[in-house]
Design a protein around this motif. Structure first.
Motif, PDB file in Angstrom:
ATOM      1  N   GLU A 141      92.326  29.857  15.937  1.00  0.00           N
ATOM      2  CA  GLU A 141      92.841  31.094  15.307  1.00  0.00           C
ATOM      3  C   GLU A 141      91.835  31.651  14.305  1.00  0.00           C
ATOM      4  O   GLU A 141      91.634  32.862  14.217  1.00  0.00           O
ATOM      5  N   GLN A 142      91.189  30.757  13.553  1.00  0.00           N
ATOM      6  CA  GLN A 142      90.172  31.201  12.590  1.00  0.00           C
ATOM      7  C   GLN A 142      88.994  31.857  13.315  1.00  0.00           C
ATOM      8  O   GLN A 142      88.459  32.859  12.853  1.00  0.00           O
ATOM      9  N   ALA A 143      88.613  31.285  14.454  1.00  0.00           N
ATOM     10  CA  ALA A 143      87.511  31.856  15.240  1.00  0.00           C
ATOM     11  C   ALA A 143      87.913  33.232  15.788  1.00  0.00           C
ATOM     12  O   ALA A 143      87.132  34.187  15.755  1.00  0.00           O
ATOM     13  N   GLN A 144      89.166  33.323  16.275  1.00  0.00           N
ATOM     14  CA  GLN A 144      89.648  34.605  16.819  1.00  0.00           C
ATOM     15  C   GLN A 144      89.697  35.687  15.744  1.00  0.00           C
ATOM     16  O   GLN A 144      89.513  36.864  16.033  1.00  0.00           O
ATOM     17  N   ALA A 145      89.943  35.262  14.495  1.00  0.00           N
ATOM     18  CA  ALA A 145      90.005  36.229  13.391  1.00  0.00           C
ATOM     19  C   ALA A 145      88.614  36.735  12.996  1.00  0.00           C
ATOM     20  O   ALA A 145      88.474  37.836  12.486  1.00  0.00           O
ATOM     21  N   GLN A 146      87.606  35.900  13.237  1.00  0.00           N
ATOM     22  CA  GLN A 146      86.252  36.263  12.793  1.00  0.00           C
ATOM     23  C   GLN A 146      85.404  36.944  13.851  1.00  0.00           C
ATOM     24  O   GLN A 146      84.491  37.691  13.522  1.00  0.00           O
ATOM     25  N   TRP A 147      85.663  36.610  15.108  1.00  0.00           N
ATOM     26  CA  TRP A 147      84.834  37.168  16.174  1.00  0.00           C
ATOM     27  C   TRP A 147      85.715  37.767  17.261  1.00  0.00           C
ATOM     28  O   TRP A 147      86.869  37.369  17.444  1.00  0.00           O
ATOM     29  N   ASN A 148      85.129  38.687  18.014  1.00  0.00           N
ATOM     30  CA  ASN A 148      85.838  39.330  19.113  1.00  0.00           C
ATOM     31  C   ASN A 148      85.647  38.464  20.363  1.00  0.00           C
ATOM     32  O   ASN A 148      84.667  38.614  21.087  1.00  0.00           O
ATOM     33  N   ILE A 149      86.565  37.526  20.540  1.00  0.00           N
ATOM     34  CA  ILE A 149      86.413  36.589  21.654  1.00  0.00           C
ATOM     35  C   ILE A 149      87.591  36.663  22.617  1.00  0.00           C
ATOM     36  O   ILE A 149      88.664  37.150  22.261  1.00  0.00           O
ATOM     37  N   GLY A 150      87.370  36.206  23.834  1.00  0.00           N
ATOM     38  CA  GLY A 150      88.396  36.248  24.865  1.00  0.00           C
ATOM     39  C   GLY A 150      89.062  34.895  25.017  1.00  0.00           C
ATOM     40  O   GLY A 150      89.910  34.503  24.223  1.00  0.00           O
ATOM     41  N   ARG A 151      88.652  34.169  26.033  1.00  0.00           N
ATOM     42  CA  ARG A 151      89.274  32.864  26.285  1.00  0.00           C
ATOM     43  C   ARG A 151      88.579  31.745  25.512  1.00  0.00           C
ATOM     44  O   ARG A 151      87.373  31.812  25.258  1.00  0.00           O
ATOM     45  N   VAL A 152      89.373  30.726  25.180  1.00  0.00           N
ATOM     46  CA  VAL A 152      88.827  29.554  24.491  1.00  0.00           C
ATOM     47  C   VAL A 152      89.386  28.293  25.149  1.00  0.00           C
ATOM     48  O   VAL A 152      90.591  28.209  25.413  1.00  0.00           O
ATOM     49  N   THR A 153      88.521  27.349  25.413  1.00  0.00           N
ATOM     50  CA  THR A 153      88.949  26.036  25.890  1.00  0.00           C
ATOM     51  C   THR A 153      88.346  24.965  24.992  1.00  0.00           C
ATOM     52  O   THR A 153      87.148  25.004  24.693  1.00  0.00           O
ATOM     53  N   VAL A 154      89.195  24.038  24.533  1.00  0.00           N
ATOM     54  CA  VAL A 154      88.705  22.859  23.808  1.00  0.00           C
ATOM     55  C   VAL A 154      89.306  21.630  24.480  1.00  0.00           C
ATOM     56  O   VAL A 154      90.524  21.518  24.611  1.00  0.00           O
ATOM     57  N   ILE A 155      88.436  20.739  24.938  1.00  0.00           N
ATOM     58  CA  ILE A 155      88.888  19.472  25.529  1.00  0.00           C
ATOM     59  C   ILE A 155      88.264  18.349  24.705  1.00  0.00           C
ATOM     60  O   ILE A 155      87.067  18.392  24.397  1.00  0.00           O
ATOM     61  N   HIS A 156      89.064  17.365  24.330  1.00  0.00           N
ATOM     62  CA  HIS A 156      88.515  16.195  23.634  1.00  0.00           C
ATOM     63  C   HIS A 156      89.084  14.950  24.290  1.00  0.00           C
ATOM     64  O   HIS A 156      90.296  14.843  24.458  1.00  0.00           O
ATOM     65  N   ARG A 157      88.208  14.037  24.647  1.00  0.00           N
ATOM     66  CA  ARG A 157      88.681  12.797  25.265  1.00  0.00           C
ATOM     67  C   ARG A 157      89.007  11.759  24.205  1.00  0.00           C
ATOM     68  O   ARG A 157      88.437  11.765  23.112  1.00  0.00           O
ATOM     69  N   ILE A 158      89.951  10.858  24.530  1.00  0.00           N
ATOM     70  CA  ILE A 158      90.328   9.760  23.649  1.00  0.00           C
ATOM     71  C   ILE A 158      90.279   8.461  24.453  1.00  0.00           C
ATOM     72  O   ILE A 158      90.169   8.499  25.685  1.00  0.00           O
ATOM     73  N   GLY A 159      90.357   7.342  23.743  1.00  0.00           N
ATOM     74  CA  GLY A 159      90.351   6.043  24.414  1.00  0.00           C
ATOM     75  C   GLY A 159      88.941   5.489  24.535  1.00  0.00           C
ATOM     76  O   GLY A 159      88.047   5.855  23.772  1.00  0.00           O
ATOM     77  N   GLN A 160      88.754   4.618  25.517  1.00  0.00           N
ATOM     78  CA  GLN A 160      87.480   3.917  25.677  1.00  0.00           C
ATOM     79  C   GLN A 160      86.481   4.760  26.468  1.00  0.00           C
ATOM     80  O   GLN A 160      86.789   5.234  27.555  1.00  0.00           O
ATOM     81  N   LEU A 161      85.284   4.952  25.903  1.00  0.00           N
ATOM     82  CA  LEU A 161      84.236   5.718  26.568  1.00  0.00           C
ATOM     83  C   LEU A 161      82.941   4.922  26.586  1.00  0.00           C
ATOM     84  O   LEU A 161      82.680   4.143  25.666  1.00  0.00           O
ATOM     85  N   LEU A 162      82.149   5.142  27.621  1.00  0.00           N
ATOM     86  CA  LEU A 162      80.879   4.424  27.760  1.00  0.00           C
ATOM     87  C   LEU A 162      79.708   5.374  27.561  1.00  0.00           C
ATOM     88  O   LEU A 162      79.880   6.597  27.581  1.00  0.00           O
ATOM     89  N   VAL A 163      78.519   4.810  27.373  1.00  0.00           N
ATOM     90  CA  VAL A 163      77.310   5.626  27.213  1.00  0.00           C
ATOM     91  C   VAL A 163      77.189   6.623  28.368  1.00  0.00           C
ATOM     92  O   VAL A 163      77.384   6.254  29.531  1.00  0.00           O
ATOM     93  N   GLY A 164      76.916   7.873  28.031  1.00  0.00           N
ATOM     94  CA  GLY A 164      76.762   8.904  29.055  1.00  0.00           C
ATOM     95  C   GLY A 164      78.049   9.639  29.372  1.00  0.00           C
ATOM     96  O   GLY A 164      78.017  10.730  29.953  1.00  0.00           O
ATOM     97  N   ASP A 165      79.200   9.061  28.972  1.00  0.00           N
ATOM     98  CA  ASP A 165      80.482   9.738  29.235  1.00  0.00           C
ATOM     99  C   ASP A 165      80.585  11.020  28.413  1.00  0.00           C
ATOM    100  O   ASP A 165      80.112  11.081  27.282  1.00  0.00           O
ATOM    101  N   GLN A 166      81.242  12.007  28.968  1.00  0.00           N
ATOM    102  CA  GLN A 166      81.521  13.233  28.218  1.00  0.00           C
ATOM    103  C   GLN A 166      82.634  12.949  27.223  1.00  0.00           C
ATOM    104  O   GLN A 166      83.600  12.243  27.538  1.00  0.00           O
ATOM    105  N   ILE A 167      82.493  13.510  25.999  1.00  0.00           N
ATOM    106  CA  ILE A 167      83.522  13.330  24.961  1.00  0.00           C
ATOM    107  C   ILE A 167      84.270  14.633  24.711  1.00  0.00           C
ATOM    108  O   ILE A 167      85.483  14.662  24.616  1.00  0.00           O
ATOM    109  N   VAL A 168      83.498  15.723  24.575  1.00  0.00           N
ATOM    110  CA  VAL A 168      84.100  16.959  24.076  1.00  0.00           C
ATOM    111  C   VAL A 168      83.535  18.171  24.812  1.00  0.00           C
ATOM    112  O   VAL A 168      82.370  18.161  25.233  1.00  0.00           O
ATOM    113  N   PHE A 169      84.387  19.190  24.989  1.00  0.00           N
ATOM    114  CA  PHE A 169      83.962  20.446  25.603  1.00  0.00           C
ATOM    115  C   PHE A 169      84.544  21.599  24.785  1.00  0.00           C
ATOM    116  O   PHE A 169      85.729  21.587  24.447  1.00  0.00           O
ATOM    117  N   VAL A 170      83.693  22.561  24.451  1.00  0.00           N
ATOM    118  CA  VAL A 170      84.163  23.805  23.839  1.00  0.00           C
ATOM    119  C   VAL A 170      83.584  24.955  24.655  1.00  0.00           C
ATOM    120  O   VAL A 170      82.376  25.008  24.891  1.00  0.00           O
TER     121      VAL A 170
END
Lengths: 81, 163
Positions: B79-108
Motif C-alpha cells: 500500500e505504501q508503494a502504491q501511494a508513492q508510485w504509479n504502479i499496476g500489479r504487484v506480486t510478493v512471494i516468500h518461501r518458509i521452511g527448510q531451504l538449500l543453497v541455490g533455492d529461491q527464497i523471495v520474489f517481488v
C-alpha cells in the motif's frame, strides 16, 4: 487475559511459543515484559536483548498500551528476504 | 472496448504468497503480464540462498515467520508503494521452511506504465520487506545452526526511502 507469542531465537531461548497472561488493567508493553520476567526469572537474559514487539500483528514501541484480549508478540529484529 | 474494461478490472491486482513450495519465475511474470497491456514495464527481483555468509560456507537456511502478521505487513508495504508510485500489479512471494543453497527464497514483481516507477517500487518493497516483515532465518553453516542477526545496513537502506 492476553495471548503472548514468542518467535525465532527468543522462542528457543524461552522454550515457549505461546502463553496466556492475566491482565486486570491497562498496562504498557514494558509492564508485560516485567511481569513475564517476574514470573520466570530465568527469562531475564533473553529479554535483555534487542527485541521487537507487535500488538494484534502491528509493530509497536514498548510504551504502547496493552489491553485484555490483545495478541502480544515478542521477537528478534527480522531477517527475511 | 471489452478488453479495455477487462484490463482495467484486472489491474492493480496484488498477490501475496507465503509458501514452502518453490515458484517459477516465468509463471510469475506471465501472471503480471497477462491481460495487462496498459503496463509496459515489469520489474522483478528474486533472491536465492547463497553458499556463503560473513566469510563462512553455508549449506542451508530455515525460514520462520509470524503467520497473519507477515501477510498484513506485506499488504501495508505494498500500500505504501502504491501511494508513492504509479504502479499496476504487484506480486510478493516468500518461501518458509527448510531451504538449500541455490533455492529461491523471495520474489517481488511490479508492473507500471514506465520503468522508473516499476524499478523504484520493486526496490522499495524489497527494502521494507527486509526490515518490517516478520521472517527469521536460521542458518546451517559448517554443521552449526544459528539464527542470523539483523544487519544495520538493511535498516539504513530502508531509511533512505524516508529522506
Amino acid at each position: 487475559m492476553i495471548k503472548v507469542l514468542f518467535f525465532a531465537a527468543l522462542r528457543e531461548q524461552l522454550n515457549s511459543e505461546e502463553i496466556s497472561l492475566p491482565l486486570d488493567k491497562m498496562v504498557t508493553v514494558e509492564h508485560v515484559i516485567e511481569s513475564l520476567v517476574t514470573k520466570n526469572p530465568d527469562w531475564k537474559t533473553a529479554f535483555s536483548h534487542t527485541l521487537l514487539c507487535a500488538i494484534n500483528q502491528e509493530m509497536v514501541t514498548k510504551n504502547h498500551t496493552v489491553k485484555s484480549g490483545d495478541e502480544v508478540a515478542f521477537f528478534p529484529p527480522v531477517t527475511g528476504g | 472496448m471489452i478488453s479495455v474494461n477487462k484490463n482495467a478490472a484486472n489491474n492493480n491486482t496484488v498477490k501475496i504468497a507465503i509458501q514452502t513450495a518453490d515458484f517459477n519465475l516465468a509463471d510469475e511474470v506471465d501472471l503480471l503480464e497477462n491481460n495487462n497491456d496498459d503496463d509496459g514495464a515489469v520489474a522483478t527481483f528474486s533472491g536465492r540462498v547463497r553458499n556463503n555468509n560473513l566469510g563462512k560456507s553455508v549449506s542451508g537456511l530455515f525460514l520462520e515467520h509470524y503467520p497473519g502478521m507477515t501477510e498484513k505487513s506485506l499488504e501495508k508495504i505494498i500500500e505504501q508503494a502504491q501511494a508513492q508510485w504509479n504502479i499496476g500489479r504487484v506480486t510478493v512471494i516468500h518461501r518458509i521452511g527448510q531451504l538449500l543453497v541455490g533455492d529461491q527464497i523471495v520474489f517481488v514483481g511490479v508492473t507500471s506504465k514506465h520503468r522508473q516507477d516499476a524499478f523504484a517500487a520493486c526496490e522499495f518493497i524489497m527494502d521494507y520487506l527486509k526490515v518490517k516483515a516478520p521472517f527469521w532465518k536460521k542458518e546451517l553453516s559448517e554443521g552449526v545452526e544459528s539464527w542470523l542477526d539483523a544487519r544495520q545496513s538493511d535498516e539504513e537502506k530502508a531509511q533512505q526511502w524516508q529522506s
